[in-house]
Design a protein around this motif. Structure first.
Motif, PDB file in Angstrom:
ATOM      1  N   THR A 131       0.842  -1.195   0.000  1.00 54.50           N
ATOM      2  CA  THR A 131       0.000   0.000   0.000  1.00 54.50           C
ATOM      3  C   THR A 131       0.875   1.242   0.000  1.00 54.50           C
ATOM      4  O   THR A 131       1.849   1.331   0.749  1.00 54.50           O
ATOM      5  CB  THR A 131      -0.909   0.022   1.240  1.00 54.50           C
ATOM      6  OG1 THR A 131      -1.740  -1.134   1.243  1.00 54.50           O
ATOM      7  CG2 THR A 131      -1.795   1.265   1.248  1.00 54.50           C
ATOM      8  N   LEU A 132       0.528   2.205  -0.851  1.00 56.44           N
ATOM      9  CA  LEU A 132       1.211   3.491  -0.879  1.00 56.44           C
ATOM     10  C   LEU A 132       0.480   4.443   0.054  1.00 56.44           C
ATOM     11  O   LEU A 132      -0.735   4.624  -0.060  1.00 56.44           O
ATOM     12  CB  LEU A 132       1.216   4.057  -2.305  1.00 56.44           C
ATOM     13  CG  LEU A 132       1.932   5.402  -2.499  1.00 56.44           C
ATOM     14  CD1 LEU A 132       3.435   5.256  -2.348  1.00 56.44           C
ATOM     15  CD2 LEU A 132       1.597   5.988  -3.871  1.00 56.44           C
TER      16      LEU A 132
ATOM     17  N   PHE B 103       6.234  12.234  -7.010  1.00 54.32           N
ATOM     18  CA  PHE B 103       5.370  12.438  -5.840  1.00 54.32           C
ATOM     19  C   PHE B 103       4.573  13.729  -5.988  1.00 54.32           C
ATOM     20  O   PHE B 103       3.367  13.776  -5.711  1.00 54.32           O
ATOM     21  CB  PHE B 103       6.228  12.470  -4.583  1.00 54.32           C
ATOM     22  CG  PHE B 103       5.450  12.616  -3.299  1.00 54.32           C
ATOM     23  CD1 PHE B 103       4.198  12.034  -3.140  1.00 54.32           C
ATOM     24  CD2 PHE B 103       5.982  13.328  -2.230  1.00 54.32           C
ATOM     25  CE1 PHE B 103       3.488  12.160  -1.952  1.00 54.32           C
ATOM     26  CE2 PHE B 103       5.286  13.455  -1.040  1.00 54.32           C
ATOM     27  CZ  PHE B 103       4.036  12.874  -0.907  1.00 54.32           C
ATOM     28  N   ARG B 104       5.224  14.786  -6.447  1.00 54.94           N
ATOM     29  CA  ARG B 104       4.543  16.066  -6.646  1.00 54.94           C
ATOM     30  C   ARG B 104       3.407  15.922  -7.650  1.00 54.94           C
ATOM     31  O   ARG B 104       2.294  16.419  -7.441  1.00 54.94           O
ATOM     32  CB  ARG B 104       5.562  17.103  -7.133  1.00 54.94           C
ATOM     33  CG  ARG B 104       5.012  18.493  -7.361  1.00 54.94           C
ATOM     34  CD  ARG B 104       6.144  19.442  -7.780  1.00 54.94           C
ATOM     35  NE  ARG B 104       5.664  20.800  -7.912  1.00 54.94           N
ATOM     36  CZ  ARG B 104       5.146  21.309  -9.025  1.00 54.94           C
ATOM     37  NH1 ARG B 104       5.040  20.539 -10.103  1.00 54.94           N
ATOM     38  NH2 ARG B 104       4.727  22.556  -9.066  1.00 54.94           N
ATOM     39  N   ALA B 105       3.683  15.229  -8.763  1.00 48.15           N
ATOM     40  CA  ALA B 105       2.655  15.042  -9.786  1.00 48.15           C
ATOM     41  C   ALA B 105       1.476  14.230  -9.244  1.00 48.15           C
ATOM     42  O   ALA B 105       0.318  14.505  -9.577  1.00 48.15           O
ATOM     43  CB  ALA B 105       3.257  14.351 -11.007  1.00 48.15           C
ATOM     44  N   LEU B 106       1.760  13.236  -8.405  1.00 45.57           N
ATOM     45  CA  LEU B 106       0.676  12.440  -7.817  1.00 45.57           C
ATOM     46  C   LEU B 106      -0.184  13.294  -6.894  1.00 45.57           C
ATOM     47  O   LEU B 106      -1.422  13.199  -6.915  1.00 45.57           O
ATOM     48  CB  LEU B 106       1.259  11.252  -7.053  1.00 45.57           C
ATOM     49  CG  LEU B 106       0.237  10.362  -6.332  1.00 45.57           C
ATOM     50  CD1 LEU B 106      -0.719   9.702  -7.320  1.00 45.57           C
ATOM     51  CD2 LEU B 106       0.938   9.295  -5.491  1.00 45.57           C
TER      52      LEU B 106
ATOM     53  N   GLU C 236       3.068   9.999 -16.735  1.00 40.52           N
ATOM     54  CA  GLU C 236       2.137   8.898 -16.987  1.00 40.52           C
ATOM     55  C   GLU C 236       2.457   8.168 -18.294  1.00 40.52           C
ATOM     56  O   GLU C 236       2.186   6.976 -18.424  1.00 40.52           O
ATOM     57  CB  GLU C 236       0.702   9.420 -17.027  1.00 40.52           C
ATOM     58  CG  GLU C 236       0.179   9.888 -15.672  1.00 40.52           C
ATOM     59  CD  GLU C 236      -1.180  10.565 -15.781  1.00 40.52           C
ATOM     60  OE1 GLU C 236      -1.654  10.769 -16.924  1.00 40.52           O
ATOM     61  OE2 GLU C 236      -1.764  10.893 -14.744  1.00 40.52           O
ATOM     62  N   HIS C 237       3.028   8.880 -19.276  1.00 39.57           N
ATOM     63  CA  HIS C 237       3.262   8.301 -20.601  1.00 39.57           C
ATOM     64  C   HIS C 237       4.749   8.200 -20.941  1.00 39.57           C
ATOM     65  O   HIS C 237       5.098   7.989 -22.105  1.00 39.57           O
ATOM     66  CB  HIS C 237       2.547   9.148 -21.661  1.00 39.57           C
ATOM     67  CG  HIS C 237       1.066   9.219 -21.474  1.00 39.57           C
ATOM     68  ND1 HIS C 237       0.206   8.261 -21.978  1.00 39.57           N
ATOM     69  CD2 HIS C 237       0.290  10.122 -20.809  1.00 39.57           C
ATOM     70  CE1 HIS C 237      -1.043   8.580 -21.644  1.00 39.57           C
ATOM     71  NE2 HIS C 237      -1.012   9.698 -20.933  1.00 39.57           N
TER      72      HIS C 237
ATOM     73  N   PRO D 139       0.322   3.520  -8.907  1.00 39.96           N
ATOM     74  CA  PRO D 139       1.203   2.346  -9.027  1.00 39.96           C
ATOM     75  C   PRO D 139       2.613   2.712  -9.485  1.00 39.96           C
ATOM     76  O   PRO D 139       3.579   2.033  -9.122  1.00 39.96           O
ATOM     77  CB  PRO D 139       0.492   1.462 -10.057  1.00 39.96           C
ATOM     78  CG  PRO D 139      -0.401   2.384 -10.816  1.00 39.96           C
ATOM     79  CD  PRO D 139      -0.812   3.441  -9.845  1.00 39.96           C
ATOM     80  N   LEU D 140       2.751   3.790 -10.267  1.00 39.21           N
ATOM     81  CA  LEU D 140       4.078   4.201 -10.706  1.00 39.21           C
ATOM     82  C   LEU D 140       4.954   4.602  -9.517  1.00 39.21           C
ATOM     83  O   LEU D 140       6.109   4.184  -9.410  1.00 39.21           O
ATOM     84  CB  LEU D 140       3.975   5.365 -11.690  1.00 39.21           C
ATOM     85  CG  LEU D 140       3.578   5.042 -13.125  1.00 39.21           C
ATOM     86  CD1 LEU D 140       3.435   6.331 -13.926  1.00 39.21           C
ATOM     87  CD2 LEU D 140       4.583   4.129 -13.776  1.00 39.21           C
TER      88      LEU D 140
END
Length: 303
Positions: free
Chosen positions: A92-93, A175-178, A205-206, A144-145
């Motif tokens: 778990t994150l 982490f910032r993008a999440l 993401e890509h 998940p990344l």
């Protein structure tokens, strides 16, 4: 007796750590610097309690935001008054603000890989950070990344900890993008907005797709490629170079953590259409070929 986190790198002084079951418990931890005050912790425990009972309204620059991967097991976590659900099947994150109230109880045995990052390095308002933390969930594309990235950082820390500071930038950017993704979803942001953070999130993401070009990125955000180049911040470097650097950082982790993969397979996995191009860019960035870097950084047991 609970002990303050004063002696643990990455933990704020007011965070207490103790054993559960009336003080009994065992733990072993390794702490590795990521640079500029950030730390990576690898922890194994049997019976562990950690937390902070109240809000600490410290200088925002002194706040520490932690993101971690916890193995499945008998643990419970509440942060800012909300329970964080544990996945019984897979790691778990989780993420939390150490200045806010939280309580962790690991009643059985488990392990944790955690990155502790100063709030200032995220370059986000504390309101955005908290909104992202409060709405973090596995359905987010970057969840998940980042979970896999932290697990791979744990492997790097075990085999070649000296490399960790070179991976800090990509860790913080992911982490910032999440956090932005979770905060935007909670706010119901309209897809027409095109802040740089949104574009960076799209790239993350890509990133492993070979066809990730400026034209594709611009089209996904309803702007022209010319406009994209104009708003892209100079601090990030050229757009193509930014994408290549992020790919190389991921590939360098994979070379260490996936020794069964060939150089060609790793190149394709991380968006390089031709292995020779990957090898050329890798050598230019790190001063040696991917195979030489892998040989030089293998764990002795693997050799």
């Amino acid at each position: 007796m609970a002990e303050p986190g004063r002696g643990c790198p990455g933990l704020a002084p007011h965070v207490t750590v103790s054993g559960t079951h009336r003080g009994r418990g065992e733990s072993s931890a390794e702490h590795h610097p990521l640079g500029d005050g950030a730390w990576l912790t690898r922890l194994r425990y049997t019976g562990l309690a950690a937390g902070s009972a109240r809000e600490h309204r410290s200088n925002p620059a002194a706040r520490i935001i932690s993101v971690a991967v916890l193995t499945p097991g008998e643990w419970a976590l509440t942060s800012r008054g909300a329970a964080i659900p544990a996945d019984p099947e897979q790691p778990t994150l989780i993420a939390l603000d150490q200045s806010a109230p939280f309580d962790f109880r690991g009643h059985g045995s488990g392990s944790v890989v955690a990155a502790h990052i100063g709030h200032a390095r995220l370059t986000l308002s504390i309101e955005t950070v908290h909104r992202g933390l409060d709405h973090l969930h596995p359905g987010l594309a970057l969840y998940p990344l980042l979970r896999n990235h932290l697990q791979q950082l744990g492997a790097v820390a075990a085999d070649a900890p000296g490399l960790l500071p070179t991976l800090a930038t990509s860790t913080i950017a992911l982490f910032r993008a999440l956090l932005i993704s979770a905060a935007d979803e909670a706010r119901g942001e309209l897809p027409g907005r095109t802040p740089i953070a949104t574009i960076e999130r799209y790239i993350a993401e890509h990133l492993d797709e070979p066809g990730l070009t400026a034209e594709r990125i611009a089209a996904a955000h309803s702007i022209s490629a010319r406009r994209l180049y104009k708003i892209w911040p100079a601090a990030n470097g050229p757009l193509a170079g930014y994408i290549t650097a992020r790919r190389l950082e991921r590939a360098r982790i994979t070379l260490l953590t996936q020794p069964h993969l060939t150089i060609a397979e790793i190149a394709r996995r991380h968006g390089f259409a031709h292995p020779t191009h990957f090898t050329h860019r890798f050598r230019a960035a790190f001063g040696c070929s991917p195979s030489a870097w892998r040989r030089g950084n293998r764990h002795p047991a693997d050799a």
